[in-house]
Design a protein around this motif. Structure first.
Motif, PDB file in Angstrom:
ATOM      1  N   ALA A 122      49.287  24.161  50.186  1.00 27.25           N
ATOM      2  CA  ALA A 122      49.331  24.520  48.762  1.00 27.25           C
ATOM      3  C   ALA A 122      48.846  23.381  47.869  1.00 27.25           C
ATOM      4  O   ALA A 122      48.814  23.525  46.649  1.00 27.25           O
ATOM      5  N   THR A 216      42.550  27.752  48.211  1.00 25.00           N
ATOM      6  CA  THR A 216      43.791  26.996  48.434  1.00 25.00           C
ATOM      7  C   THR A 216      44.912  27.951  48.824  1.00 25.00           C
ATOM      8  O   THR A 216      45.101  28.982  48.181  1.00 25.00           O
ATOM      9  N   ASN A 217      45.672  27.572  49.847  1.00 21.42           N
ATOM     10  CA  ASN A 217      46.892  28.284  50.274  1.00 21.42           C
ATOM     11  C   ASN A 217      46.628  29.714  50.751  1.00 21.42           C
ATOM     12  O   ASN A 217      47.444  30.600  50.556  1.00 21.42           O
TER      13      ASN A 217
END
Ligand SMILES: Cc1cc2nc3c(=O)[nH]c(=O)nc-3n(C[C@H](O)[C@H](O)[C@H](O)COP(=O)(O)OP(=O)(O)OC[C@H]3O[C@@H](n4cnc5c(N)ncnc54)[C@H](O)[C@@H]3O)c2cc1C
Length: 283
Positions: A122, A216-217
């Protein structure tokens, strides 16, 4: 909330730090800004016998140019990266992403290299480094080696840095004049990304000529969206055309399911955020 006792060393050179790591065996931790490591020590999720603090190694701090690359020292705090004119000029995407990290206190203590070495899926700096084809310079007793971003992030909280090694700097190919946007989705301000999209692009006359996109994530490591990059090349920067180009951006991803949202929700988010990110980057 008090860490177990450890021996503390604060070397002033990389060589001294590497020697201390080698002498300390397996039970040693490198300390950068401490924003992730100190909570881990306080909660006693780790109890190293030795901590080697990189904070006094001036050579690891700062941003400089080296030919076609921008070189960012591992110990450069987030706020220095976010406010550096060279970063703004040659790697705008890093500035846009770093500005979204946590709050001013964390951005003054936390470091560029610490966040990348920590490799939280994250975390907000991993995808931008992947999108920009950054290279990671890792020093060990045997010398230094350079690892491409695609090989650096190996798994959940796991990178190519081996025991006894230190990330010294990150080399970012200059993307001079490229526009950029980091579209981050979190429930409250100053929080980690539930999903985020990193975009940097060149456009001429309202048409996108080249784009770099990463997620992202959306998995255990940041993901480069190469199909979306290809689909965006030559596309008019209109909501309809961009939406079509990024429609499949979440295909094949395996995002986590947690209290913030399940995997399907994250896939939906990625598609929405990608459209927003590209349109914002294109202006
Ligand atoms: C309240 C809070 C909110 C946050 N929100 C965000 C957010 O929104 N987005 C985001 O991206 N991050 C966020 N962070 C994390 C922040 O970015 C930290 O700065 C970062 O995760 C760790 O950097 P650090 O310099 O503090 O490293 P440290 O905590 O000192 O170290 C982290 C890990 O990396 C290793 N390490 C550090 N430097 C090196 C090196 N040079 N070589 C080898 N190993 C190294 C350490 O041994 C340790 O295992 C948040 C942190 C806090 C406390």
């Amino acid at each position: 909330m008090i860490p177990a006792a450890f021996d503390y060393h604060a070397p002033t050179s990389v060589e001294e730090a590497l020697r201390l790591l080698a002498e300390s065996g397996d039970d040693v931790k490198v300390l950068a800004g401490g924003q992730s490591l100190l909570p881990v020590l306080k909660l006693r999720l780790a109890a190293p016998e030795v901590v080697v603090d990189l904070g006094r190694i001036d050579a690891l701090r700062g941003v400089r140019e080296d030919g076609e690359a921008l070189v960012i020292g591992a110990m450069t705090p987030h706020h220095e990266v976010a406010s550096d004119p060279l970063v703004q000029q040659h790697a705008l995407l890093l500035r846009e992403a770093t500005r979204t990290v946590a709050d001013p206190q964390v951005r003054h203590r936390g470091t560029f290299g610490g966040a990348l070495a920590h490799a939280d899926p994250a975390g907000d700096l991993l995808a931008p480094c992947l999108a920009l084809d950054a290279e990671f310079v890792i020093a060990g007793q045997g010398g230094t080696r350079t690892v491409a971003a695609a090989d650096f992030f190996q798994d959940y909280f796991t990178t190519a840095i081996d025991d006894g090694e230190i990330l010294t700097e990150v080399r970012v190919p200059k993307h001079t004049g490229w526009r950029a946007h980091y579209e981050k989705f979190s429930r409250v301000a100053q929080q980690w990304s539930i999903v985020a999209i990193a975009v940097t692009l060149r456009s001429e006359g309202g048409t996108i000529s080249e784009a770099r996109v990463a997620l992202t994530n959306m998995g255990t490591v940041p993901i480069r969206a190469t199909a979306a990059e290809q689909a965006l090349a030559g596309v008019a920067a209109t909501p309809e055309a961009v939406a079509q180009a990024v429609a499949g951006i979440a295909e094949g991803t395996e995002p986590p399911s947690d209290l913030n949202g399940d995997a399907d929700y994250r896939r939906h988010l990625a598609t929405v955020l990608a459209r927003r990110a590209v349109l914002a980057a294109a202006g």
